[in-house]
Design a protein around this motif. Structure first.
Motif, PDB file in Angstrom:
ATOM      1  N   ALA A 163       0.825  -1.207   0.000  1.00 15.39           N
ATOM      2  CA  ALA A 163       0.000   0.000   0.000  1.00 15.39           C
ATOM      3  C   ALA A 163       0.860   1.258   0.000  1.00 15.39           C
ATOM      4  N   GLU A 192       0.628   4.545  -2.545  1.00 13.41           N
ATOM      5  CA  GLU A 192       0.534   5.914  -2.041  1.00 13.41           C
ATOM      6  C   GLU A 192       1.698   6.759  -2.540  1.00 13.41           C
ATOM      7  N   GLU A 250      -5.951   7.777   0.722  1.00 15.69           N
ATOM      8  CA  GLU A 250      -6.276   6.737   1.697  1.00 15.69           C
ATOM      9  C   GLU A 250      -6.316   5.409   0.958  1.00 15.69           C
ATOM     10  N   ILE A 251      -5.494   4.471   1.385  1.00 16.24           N
ATOM     11  CA  ILE A 251      -5.409   3.151   0.766  1.00 16.24           C
ATOM     12  C   ILE A 251      -5.872   2.110   1.772  1.00 16.24           C
ATOM     13  N   LYS A 252      -6.722   1.185   1.325  1.00 14.15           N
ATOM     14  CA  LYS A 252      -7.164   0.078   2.176  1.00 14.15           C
ATOM     15  C   LYS A 252      -6.909  -1.230   1.439  1.00 14.15           C
ATOM     16  N   ASP A 253      -6.350  -2.197   2.150  1.00 15.73           N
ATOM     17  CA  ASP A 253      -6.149  -3.539   1.608  1.00 15.73           C
ATOM     18  C   ASP A 253      -7.447  -4.302   1.840  1.00 15.73           C
ATOM     19  N   LEU A 254      -8.185  -4.566   0.781  1.00 19.09           N
ATOM     20  CA  LEU A 254      -9.528  -5.130   0.897  1.00 19.09           C
ATOM     21  C   LEU A 254      -9.532  -6.605   1.276  1.00 19.09           C
ATOM     22  N   TYR A 299      -6.988  -3.597  -3.478  1.00 19.33           N
ATOM     23  CA  TYR A 299      -7.019  -2.379  -2.675  1.00 19.33           C
ATOM     24  C   TYR A 299      -8.193  -1.487  -3.072  1.00 19.33           C
ATOM     25  N   SER A 300      -8.543  -0.605  -2.161  1.00 14.58           N
ATOM     26  CA  SER A 300      -9.374   0.543  -2.504  1.00 14.58           C
ATOM     27  C   SER A 300      -8.529   1.774  -2.226  1.00 14.58           C
ATOM     28  N   THR A 307      -8.831   6.151  -2.103  1.00 11.70           N
ATOM     29  CA  THR A 307      -9.540   7.422  -2.213  1.00 11.70           C
ATOM     30  C   THR A 307      -8.467   8.483  -2.403  1.00 11.70           C
TER      31      THR A 307
END
Length: 78
Positions: A5, A9, A22-26, A33-34, A36
């Motif tokens: 991640a 970024e 904003e990075i999220k490991d789904l 990832y998601s 924003t």
């Protein structure tokens, strides 16, 4: 090979220094990832153009080291 991640970024911030990212490991696997991304660079751009700009910032990693990215973008307020 998964992409961290922090690397996603870093690439986005290199292209859009003013961005809030904003990075999220789904899935917890480093492949899904998601993200924003909010940047003033997106002002006046369509959602499709904004997404194309982010994909361009990822320098061809989509489909390779980065398998899936659910992307949300918005223009930063002036």
């Amino acid at each position: 090979m998964a992409m961290p991640a922090a690397e996603i970024e870093r690439l986005i911030l290199a292209a859009f220094p003013d961005a809030r990212v904003e990075i999220k490991d789904l899935a917890g696997d480093g492949d899904h990832y998601s993200a924003t991304v909010v940047s003033s660079a997106f002002r006046g751009k369509s959602r499709v153009q904004q997404h194309q700009m982010v994909y361009g910032a990822l320098k061809g990693q989509m489909g390779g080291a980065l398998h899936a990215l659910a992307l949300q973008t918005a223009a930063a307020p002036e």
